[in-house]
Enzyme design. Structure first.
Site, PDB file in Angstrom:
ATOM      1  N   PHE A 128       0.827  -1.209   0.000  1.00 41.56           N
ATOM      2  CA  PHE A 128       0.000   0.000   0.000  1.00 41.56           C
ATOM      3  C   PHE A 128       0.860   1.256   0.000  1.00 41.56           C
ATOM      4  O   PHE A 128       0.762   2.109   0.888  1.00 41.56           O
ATOM      5  CB  PHE A 128      -0.997   0.005   1.177  1.00 41.56           C
ATOM      6  CG  PHE A 128      -1.969  -1.134   1.117  1.00 41.56           C
ATOM      7  CD1 PHE A 128      -3.078  -1.083   0.288  1.00 41.56           C
ATOM      8  CD2 PHE A 128      -1.764  -2.275   1.883  1.00 41.56           C
ATOM      9  CE1 PHE A 128      -3.968  -2.146   0.215  1.00 41.56           C
ATOM     10  CE2 PHE A 128      -2.642  -3.361   1.821  1.00 41.56           C
ATOM     11  CZ  PHE A 128      -3.744  -3.288   0.988  1.00 41.56           C
ATOM     12  N   HIS A 129       1.733   1.326  -0.968  1.00 40.91           N
ATOM     13  CA  HIS A 129       2.557   2.509  -1.165  1.00 40.91           C
ATOM     14  C   HIS A 129       3.100   2.483  -2.594  1.00 40.91           C
ATOM     15  O   HIS A 129       2.984   1.479  -3.296  1.00 40.91           O
ATOM     16  CB  HIS A 129       3.727   2.538  -0.151  1.00 40.91           C
ATOM     17  CG  HIS A 129       4.595   1.334  -0.209  1.00 40.91           C
ATOM     18  ND1 HIS A 129       4.570   0.326   0.735  1.00 40.91           N
ATOM     19  CD2 HIS A 129       5.499   0.926  -1.135  1.00 40.91           C
ATOM     20  CE1 HIS A 129       5.418  -0.619   0.395  1.00 40.91           C
ATOM     21  NE2 HIS A 129       5.995  -0.287  -0.746  1.00 40.91           N
ATOM     22  N   ALA A 130       3.678   3.592  -2.983  1.00 46.27           N
ATOM     23  CA  ALA A 130       4.466   3.663  -4.217  1.00 46.27           C
ATOM     24  C   ALA A 130       5.831   4.201  -3.816  1.00 46.27           C
ATOM     25  O   ALA A 130       6.006   4.751  -2.724  1.00 46.27           O
ATOM     26  CB  ALA A 130       3.806   4.597  -5.224  1.00 46.27           C
TER      27      ALA A 130
END
Ligand code: T46
Length: 135
Positions: free
Chosen positions: A48-50
């Protein structure tokens, strides 16, 4: 979005199997860091990140999981169930992993050392960064 899959060459003989991953050959960057995720509890989703600049290749050494990749416009889900198949996680791609089998070992090769400042952990901040913002 279309996932970029890297097929690793399976080297095997009567004793069993071996896969070699070489920086700048089998993965398209110099490798600065390797980490692996294992022992993931049932039902857990993580990621749940970039990343702003980090490039990575992920491969399941054993077991399976699903990798969801989202470029801000389209999402795709890759079933990772083969140690011969790597998934390229490019910068500025939101990603998370789900449906881990209890025996899953997810190996990740990264082109930079760990830097929390490279993470975009908020989806709106990811979209803003992708669209040229500075959050
Ligand atoms: C990614 C996906 C696929 C470190 O100290 N050094 C490291 O090299 C890494 C990867 C993590 N950490 C620390 C940071 C957190 O305190 O380990 C803890 C767990 O990391 P995180 O919550 O970021 O784990 P995931 O599974 O959400 O994400 C990881 C990678 O961090 C990330 O870069 O792309 O796997």
């Amino acid at each position: 979005m279309k996932p970029q899959i890297i097929n690793f060459k399976l080297l095997g003989d009567e004793r069993g199997s071996l896969i070699a991953i070489e920086a700048e050959k089998s993965v398209p960057f110099p490798v600065s860091r390797v980490y692996y995720i294992f022992g993931t509890k049932a039902g857990v989703e993580r990621g749940f990140h970039a990343h702003k600049a980090l490039s990575q290749v992920a491969v399941v050494v054993t077991g399976s999981c699903e990798m969801v990749l989202d470029d801000g416009e389209h999402q795709t889900t890759v079933l990772m169930d083969s140690s011969e198949k790597g998934v390229l996680i490019e910068p500025k791609v939101w990603h998370y992993m789900k449906n881990f089998s209890s025996d899953c070992v997810l190996l990740v090769l990264a082109d930079q050392h760990y830097d929390e400042a490279d993470y975009l952990r908020d989806y709106d901040a990811f979209l803003d960064f992708k669209n040229g913002g500075s959050k």
